[in-house]
Design a protein around this motif. Structure first.
Motif, PDB file in Angstrom:
ATOM      1  N   LEU A  82     -11.738  -0.742   1.626  1.00 24.42           N
ATOM      2  CA  LEU A  82     -10.717  -1.661   1.151  1.00 24.42           C
ATOM      3  C   LEU A  82      -9.648  -0.850   0.453  1.00 24.42           C
ATOM      4  N   ALA A  83      -8.414  -1.049   0.834  1.00 26.42           N
ATOM      5  CA  ALA A  83      -7.329  -0.264   0.254  1.00 26.42           C
ATOM      6  C   ALA A  83      -6.106  -1.139   0.045  1.00 26.42           C
ATOM      7  N   ILE A  84      -5.369  -0.835  -1.030  1.00 31.34           N
ATOM      8  CA  ILE A  84      -4.095  -1.491  -1.306  1.00 31.34           C
ATOM      9  C   ILE A  84      -2.993  -0.545  -0.883  1.00 31.34           C
ATOM     10  N   ASP A  85      -2.045  -1.076  -0.168  1.00 30.09           N
ATOM     11  CA  ASP A  85      -0.941  -0.271   0.329  1.00 30.09           C
ATOM     12  C   ASP A  85      -0.249   0.481  -0.807  1.00 30.09           C
ATOM     13  N   GLY A  86      -0.179   1.794  -0.690  1.00 32.44           N
ATOM     14  CA  GLY A  86       0.487   2.609  -1.697  1.00 32.44           C
ATOM     15  C   GLY A  86      -0.373   3.030  -2.865  1.00 32.44           C
ATOM     16  N   VAL A  87      -1.665   2.652  -2.856  1.00 28.97           N
ATOM     17  CA  VAL A  87      -2.583   3.019  -3.944  1.00 28.97           C
ATOM     18  C   VAL A  87      -3.569   4.055  -3.430  1.00 28.97           C
ATOM     19  N   LEU A  99      -4.246  -7.119  -6.576  1.00 32.83           N
ATOM     20  CA  LEU A  99      -5.092  -7.900  -5.670  1.00 32.83           C
ATOM     21  C   LEU A  99      -4.694  -9.377  -5.732  1.00 32.83           C
ATOM     22  N   PRO A 100      -4.982 -10.151  -4.693  1.00 34.48           N
ATOM     23  CA  PRO A 100      -4.678 -11.588  -4.730  1.00 34.48           C
ATOM     24  C   PRO A 100      -5.368 -12.278  -5.902  1.00 34.48           C
ATOM     25  N   LYS A 101      -4.639 -13.153  -6.553  1.00 31.91           N
ATOM     26  CA  LYS A 101      -5.126 -13.914  -7.697  1.00 31.91           C
ATOM     27  C   LYS A 101      -4.995 -15.409  -7.418  1.00 31.91           C
ATOM     28  N   PRO A 102      -5.713 -16.254  -8.206  1.00 32.31           N
ATOM     29  CA  PRO A 102      -5.545 -17.694  -8.035  1.00 32.31           C
ATOM     30  C   PRO A 102      -4.075 -18.102  -8.137  1.00 32.31           C
ATOM     31  N   GLY A 103      -3.678 -18.995  -7.252  1.00 26.09           N
ATOM     32  CA  GLY A 103      -2.285 -19.419  -7.198  1.00 26.09           C
ATOM     33  C   GLY A 103      -1.447 -18.632  -6.215  1.00 26.09           C
ATOM     34  N   LYS A 209       3.228 -15.592  -4.979  1.00 28.15           N
ATOM     35  CA  LYS A 209       3.012 -14.265  -4.411  1.00 28.15           C
ATOM     36  C   LYS A 209       2.247 -14.392  -3.092  1.00 28.15           C
ATOM     37  N   ILE A 210       2.738 -13.716  -2.071  1.00 29.39           N
ATOM     38  CA  ILE A 210       2.114 -13.723  -0.752  1.00 29.39           C
ATOM     39  C   ILE A 210       1.645 -12.315  -0.429  1.00 29.39           C
ATOM     40  N   HIS A 211       0.350 -12.168  -0.176  1.00 33.78           N
ATOM     41  CA  HIS A 211      -0.238 -10.857   0.091  1.00 33.78           C
ATOM     42  C   HIS A 211      -0.555 -10.721   1.578  1.00 33.78           C
ATOM     43  N   PRO A 212       0.172  -9.911   2.335  1.00 30.80           N
ATOM     44  CA  PRO A 212      -0.237  -9.627   3.713  1.00 30.80           C
ATOM     45  C   PRO A 212      -1.552  -8.845   3.709  1.00 30.80           C
ATOM     46  N   VAL A 213      -2.522  -9.304   4.496  1.00 30.87           N
ATOM     47  CA  VAL A 213      -3.848  -8.673   4.546  1.00 30.87           C
ATOM     48  C   VAL A 213      -4.223  -8.476   6.012  1.00 30.87           C
ATOM     49  N   HIS A 214      -4.606  -7.255   6.352  1.00 28.18           N
ATOM     50  CA  HIS A 214      -5.010  -6.960   7.718  1.00 28.18           C
ATOM     51  C   HIS A 214      -6.458  -6.510   7.739  1.00 28.18           C
ATOM     52  N   MET A 215      -7.234  -7.062   8.685  1.00 27.81           N
ATOM     53  CA  MET A 215      -8.635  -6.682   8.859  1.00 27.81           C
ATOM     54  C   MET A 215      -8.823  -6.064  10.241  1.00 27.81           C
ATOM     55  N   ARG A 216      -9.514  -4.952  10.256  1.00 28.19           N
ATOM     56  CA  ARG A 216      -9.724  -4.220  11.515  1.00 28.19           C
ATOM     57  C   ARG A 216     -11.215  -3.990  11.699  1.00 28.19           C
ATOM     58  N   TYR A 217     -11.705  -4.267  12.912  1.00 27.29           N
ATOM     59  CA  TYR A 217     -13.142  -4.199  13.186  1.00 27.29           C
ATOM     60  C   TYR A 217     -13.456  -3.031  14.110  1.00 27.29           C
ATOM     61  N   THR A 218     -14.599  -2.394  13.836  1.00 26.54           N
ATOM     62  CA  THR A 218     -15.124  -1.333  14.703  1.00 26.54           C
ATOM     63  C   THR A 218     -16.610  -1.607  14.948  1.00 26.54           C
ATOM     64  N   PRO A 219     -17.004  -1.841  16.223  1.00 25.68           N
ATOM     65  CA  PRO A 219     -16.175  -1.949  17.424  1.00 25.68           C
ATOM     66  C   PRO A 219     -15.322  -3.216  17.404  1.00 25.68           C
ATOM     67  N   ARG A 248      -6.934  -3.918   4.607  1.00 25.23           N
ATOM     68  CA  ARG A 248      -5.737  -3.355   3.977  1.00 25.23           C
ATOM     69  C   ARG A 248      -4.916  -4.492   3.375  1.00 25.23           C
ATOM     70  N   ILE A 249      -4.482  -4.303   2.139  1.00 32.62           N
ATOM     71  CA  ILE A 249      -3.708  -5.309   1.422  1.00 32.62           C
ATOM     72  C   ILE A 249      -2.348  -4.716   1.066  1.00 32.62           C
ATOM     73  N   ALA A 250      -1.292  -5.381   1.485  1.00 31.91           N
ATOM     74  CA  ALA A 250       0.061  -4.890   1.199  1.00 31.91           C
ATOM     75  C   ALA A 250       0.533  -5.404  -0.154  1.00 31.91           C
TER      76      ALA A 250
END
Length: 335
Positions: A82-87, A99-103, A209-219, A248-250
């Motif tokens: 799990l990673a935050i973009d730029g961290v 990280l995403p918070k309530p609201g 606040k809107i958090h773009p979140v991408h999930m990638r699966y292997t396989p 990944r969280i932007a």
């Protein structure tokens, strides 16, 4: 697959609706069959127990998340990154405020029924369905959000007559203590591209606040671009020893276009009123939901670009209507 060349994005050549082929098991086929036979009954038992009974018990957040981790653990799904973009790695605890918070809202990539389950196990959110031609959303339960990954694109193109739609800003305001998850692509892909986003995100306020979140699966073969592929999904999910998720969280974005749109709309109405001074009434003053200002398009582009960057994929121009046409041709080919 040359027959489906028309469903490749013209700019990138990506075919986002083709299923990811499964690697042949070879000599390990008996082992895969053993895993499948052992796991499927357990997975079905825990899933039915949770969705039919356990989720309604007053156990709190921990009580809701525990059974979900069991459901994810049975087929060997591991959260490995799990990673935050730029961290930088190892400093996530120092940037927990990002990280995403309530609201707030999670605008997530849409590839698999695992998406909704995994986000529920991490953030305990609520869900809503997006459509490509309306700015309103349809509230969903976790069970509905999970099954929607198998739905036909025809049902994801527009809401049914019985669907309850609400403004996104209203739904967020009604649930200030929960995170809201949206899948703005409206339909699933194979994870190799980012589909055009729903205009539903445009109805948020500039404070959300809107958090773009991408999930990638292997396989990657547990993605479900083909609707109603329950058997194939279960085999791919339960017959392999492990599956890995990279999330990944932007950086959060806010809809500053909403203020600009209100100002532009007010100016347009004022201008129309001046030019129609001889008329008794002013008609047609409301914008069509398909019309977007330059600022609104830039806002959606920013979220789409973030999802593409996080997933290391490209944006494609194929949407829900294209997928509907693809599935029609795919079904004819198989029959």
């Amino acid at each position: 697959m040359e027959k489906f060349s028309q469903f490749r994005d013209k700019g990138s050549g990506i075919a986002p609706f083709l299923p990811i082929p499964t690697e042949p098991a070879g000599i390990y086929l008996p082992f895969h069959i053993f895993l499948y036979v052992c796991r499927v009954p357990l997975l079905l038992f825990f899933s039915i127990a949770y969705f039919a009974f356990l989720q309604f018990l007053p156990f709190g957040v921990i009580g809701r998340k525990g059974p979900l981790w069991c459901i994810l653990g049975i087929p060997g799904i591991w959260w490995i990154d799990l990673a935050i973009d730029g961290v930088k790695k190892g400093s996530l605890a120092q940037h927990s405020a990002r990280l995403p918070k309530p609201g707030s809202i999670i605008a997530a990539s849409y590839n698999s029924p695992i998406d909704a389950l995994y986000l529920a196990a991490i953030f305990d959110p609520i869900y809503a369905a997006c459509y490509p031609n309306t700015r309103q959303v349809q509230p969903l339960t976790l069970f509905q959000a999970t099954l929607r990954a198998f739905a036909s694109p025809a049902s994801q193109q527009k809401p049914s007559a019985s669907a309850t739609l609400v403004d996104l800003s209203t739904y967020v305001a009604q649930n200030p203590s929960r995170i809201l998850v949206l899948f703005p692509e409206s339909t699933t892909s194979n994870g190799r591209g980012v589909l055009p986003l729903s205009p539903a995100l445009l109805s948020t306020t500039s404070k959300t606040k809107i958090h773009p979140v991408h999930m990638r699966y292997t396989p990657a073969d547990i993605t479900t671009p083909i609707p109603h592929s329950y058997g194939t999904f279960l085999w791919n999910l339960c017959s392999k020893p492990t599956h890995c998720i990279r999330i990944r969280i932007a950086e959060a974005v806010q809809n500053t276009a909403s203020n600009a749109a209100v100002s532009a709309k007010a100016s347009a109405i004022e201008s129309l009123a001046d030019s129609a001074s001889e008329a008794e009434t002013l008609v047609g003053s409301e914008d069509s939901e398909g019309v977007q200002t330059r600022e609104e398009r830039a806002f959606l582009d920013k979220i789409a670009e973030a999802l593409a960057r996080l997933g290391r994929v490209k944006r494609v121009g194929l949407g829900v209507k294209d997928k509907e046409d693809f599935i029609r041709m795919w079904s004819n080919k198989r029959h």
